[in-house]
Design a protein around this motif. Structure first.
Motif, short mmCIF file in Angstrom:
data_model
loop_
_atom_site.label_atom_id
_atom_site.label_comp_id
_atom_site.label_asym_id
_atom_site.label_seq_id
_atom_site.Cartn_x
_atom_site.Cartn_y
_atom_site.Cartn_z
N VAL A 39 0.84 -1.20 0.00
CA VAL A 39 0.00 0.00 0.00
C VAL A 39 0.88 1.25 0.00
O VAL A 39 1.84 1.35 0.78
CB VAL A 39 -0.91 0.03 1.25
CG1 VAL A 39 -1.78 1.29 1.26
CG2 VAL A 39 -1.76 -1.23 1.33
N VAL A 66 -2.00 -1.16 -4.04
CA VAL A 66 -3.06 -0.20 -3.72
C VAL A 66 -2.44 1.16 -3.43
O VAL A 66 -1.43 1.25 -2.72
CB VAL A 66 -3.90 -0.67 -2.50
CG1 VAL A 66 -4.84 0.44 -2.04
CG2 VAL A 66 -4.69 -1.92 -2.86
N ARG A 72 -13.41 4.42 -4.25
CA ARG A 72 -12.76 3.74 -5.37
C ARG A 72 -12.82 4.61 -6.61
O ARG A 72 -13.85 5.20 -6.94
CB ARG A 72 -13.45 2.40 -5.66
CG ARG A 72 -13.38 1.40 -4.52
CD ARG A 72 -14.11 0.11 -4.87
NE ARG A 72 -13.35 -0.72 -5.81
CZ ARG A 72 -13.80 -1.86 -6.32
NH1 ARG A 72 -15.02 -2.29 -6.01
NH2 ARG A 72 -13.06 -2.56 -7.16
N GLY A 121 -7.22 -0.44 -7.97
CA GLY A 121 -6.35 -0.29 -6.81
C GLY A 121 -6.07 1.14 -6.41
O GLY A 121 -5.26 1.37 -5.50
N ALA A 179 -10.68 -0.87 0.62
CA ALA A 179 -9.53 -1.44 -0.09
C ALA A 179 -9.15 -2.81 0.46
O ALA A 179 -8.77 -3.71 -0.30
CB ALA A 179 -8.34 -0.48 0.00
N GLU A 206 -9.38 -5.38 -2.54
CA GLU A 206 -8.06 -5.64 -3.11
C GLU A 206 -7.31 -6.77 -2.42
O GLU A 206 -6.45 -7.40 -3.03
CB GLU A 206 -7.21 -4.36 -3.07
CG GLU A 206 -7.92 -3.10 -3.55
CD GLU A 206 -8.39 -3.17 -5.00
OE1 GLU A 206 -7.81 -3.95 -5.79
OE2 GLU A 206 -9.33 -2.44 -5.36
#
Length: 489
Positions: free
Chosen positions: A5, A251, A435, A440, A466, A470
């Motif tokens: 991330v 992400v 989103r 991502g 997320a 994800e």
């Protein structure tokens, strides 16, 4: 990059998102263009090494109330939230003042004829305060779990946010006291969005309060220590102006205004979505002034000196006129001004007789006007002799505020115009407001629901989304102190 991330921006929402992600056992890296993390939580010494000034936010009702901070538990981490006896005060033109005490009954007693209406307005919300806060700080995408609370909040919002509210309160003191809170929306009054803000912040004044963190707002940024303890890495002085700089990261969450996402993603974004971001509306600006003074502010009404926050706007009619002018892009001759003397609630902020005074005025978006003379004059009107106590001062115009923090477009410290549409929808109409159309890539700033305030909920909610979409993690990790991070998804 090999991180799971990447988070662009380290304001309250970026930090909240990082806490959630790191607690889930993911490798998190944060990127901050400024040399210091925190965004609106930054504090610094401006004139005297012993005196700390809050550069952006100073008072934090949401740090004591939001779900993210309840779960994170600042107190257990050594962050003390100082509560003033009077949450906020509103001096009136005749020299008297309306006072919102932390204690509801004391407030009602001093409001006279408006005491009972004030009690009827606030009591049902206080009885279910946690539910009210969770409703207001939600993504606004699902049927409320508690419909009774939703109905109580919605009907009051409809009343206060329209001309129907004219008979709710009848005295100048009562009307000004509530309108001053509504003006935190920084826009035309009345409106449904400002009515909701008045109810949310207004009832908290008698509940969990309007606290100031002991030592300054930067203490809330201690959230960073938890991120680092769970493997997170910070990169300061590192501007992400091209999404491809983060290539290889699964992400990316942007704690930026929509403009920041547009600049970084550019042609990668679908044209229709990019157009929506470019049309995102911003609120009028804030022009900030920091004073170093050698004495407490001597207000005409001495009780105002017990308040953590002071609203300078005059009567309800005067406030509405000021805010209409500002929203239309015209400078109000006597703008709405908020003033905080942090040492009222936190004596550690005063040293050797010197203390900071924090203030900002509502001005047209992008205004370049030096705010020091007008803010000092506004304070002087209600506290004659204030200028004689000023040792030093520094002003930041609305235009310069954006230079200091690129998320404050034109001085918009709210992260967007506080309208019902934008508060609910965010920058674009999407089922999931966090989103983006890019796989991502998420937006988690105050420009997304639930909107402005140091509550961390936009980051918290975006991170939860997320995790589900994800990483297949459907259980939000514990944010409580001394919890061990997971080893992976």
């Amino acid at each position: 990059m090999k991180a799971d991330v990447a988070i662009v921006g380290t304001g309250p929402n970026g930090l909240a998102a990082a806490v959630v992600m790191a607690r889930a056992g993911l490798q998190v890296e944060l990127f901050e263009s400024h040399h210091e993390i925190g965004g609106g939580l930054r504090s610094t010494s401006l004139f005297d090494a012993d005196i700390t000034h809050d550069v952006c936010a100073a008072v934090h009702p949401m740090a004591a109330a939001s779900r993210f901070f309840r779960e994170f538990d600042l107190a257990s981490r050594g962050v003390r939230l100082c509560l003033p006896e009077i949450s906020y005060a509103h001096p009136l033109p005749d020299g008297a003042a309306a006072l919102a005490y932390h204690d509801l009954e004391t407030t009602c007693a001093q409001l006279g004829a408006d005491g009972e209406p004030w009690r009827r307005l606030m009591t049902p919300l206080l009885e279910r305060s946690r539910d009210v806060v969770d409703l207001a700080l939600s993504p606004h995408r699902a049927i409320p779990q508690d419909l009774l609370v939703a109905v109580k909040f919605a009907t009051r919002t409809l009343t206060l946010g329209t001309q129907l509210g004219r008979r709710t309160l009848t005295t100048e003191a009562g009307k000004a006291l509530l309108t001053g809170v509504a003006a935190h929306a920084v826009g035309r009054l009345p409106s449904l969005a400002s009515g909701a803000i008045a109810l949310l912040l207004g009832h908290l004044a008698h509940g969990s309060g309007w606290p100031l963190p002991e030592g300054g707002s930067t203490r809330i940024a201690e959230v960073a220590a938890d991120i680092a303890a769970h493997g997170g890495t910070f990169h300061t002085g590192c501007k992400i102006d091209d999404l491809r700089q983060l290539q290889g990261t699964k992400v990316v969450l942007f704690d930026t205004a929509p403009k920041g996402l547009l600049q970084a993603a550019g042609e990668l974004l679908p044209a229709r979505y990019a157009r929506r971001l470019s049309r995102f509306r911003h609120s009028p600006g804030a022009a900030k002034v920091d004073f170093l003074v050698n004495a407490p502010i001597r207000w005409k009404d001495p009780d105002v000196g017990l308040a953590g926050t002071v609203h300078l706007g005059g009567t309800q009619a005067q406030i509405r006129h000021q805010e209409r002018l500002t929203a239309a892009g015209a400078a109000a001759p006597e703008p709405f001004v908020l003033v905080v003397d942090p040492a009222v609630a936190d004596p550690t902020r005063a040293r050797d007789g010197k203390r900071p005074v924090w203030a900002y005025a509502h001005v047209p978006n992008g205004s370049s006007q030096d705010p020091v003379p007008m803010v000092q004059a506004r304070i002087e009107h209600y506290a004659p002799g204030f200028g004689d106590t000023v040792i030093a001062s520094r002003g930041i115009s609305a235009r310069d505020y954006e230079t200091y923090n690129p998320n404050y477009i034109g001085g918009d410290i709210n992260g967007g115009a506080v309208t019902l549409k934008q508060s609910v929808l965010g920058p674009a109409l999407r089922v999931n407001p966090y989103r983006t159309p890019l796989r991502g890539v998420y937006l988690c700033s105050a420009s997304t629901p639930p909107g402005p305030g140091v509550h961390g909920m936009s980051g918290y909610l975006a991170a939860r989304s997320a995790l589900r979409h994800e990483f297949g993690i459907h259980t939000t990790p514990s944010l409580a102190p001394n919890q061990i991070a997971r080893t992976g998804p």
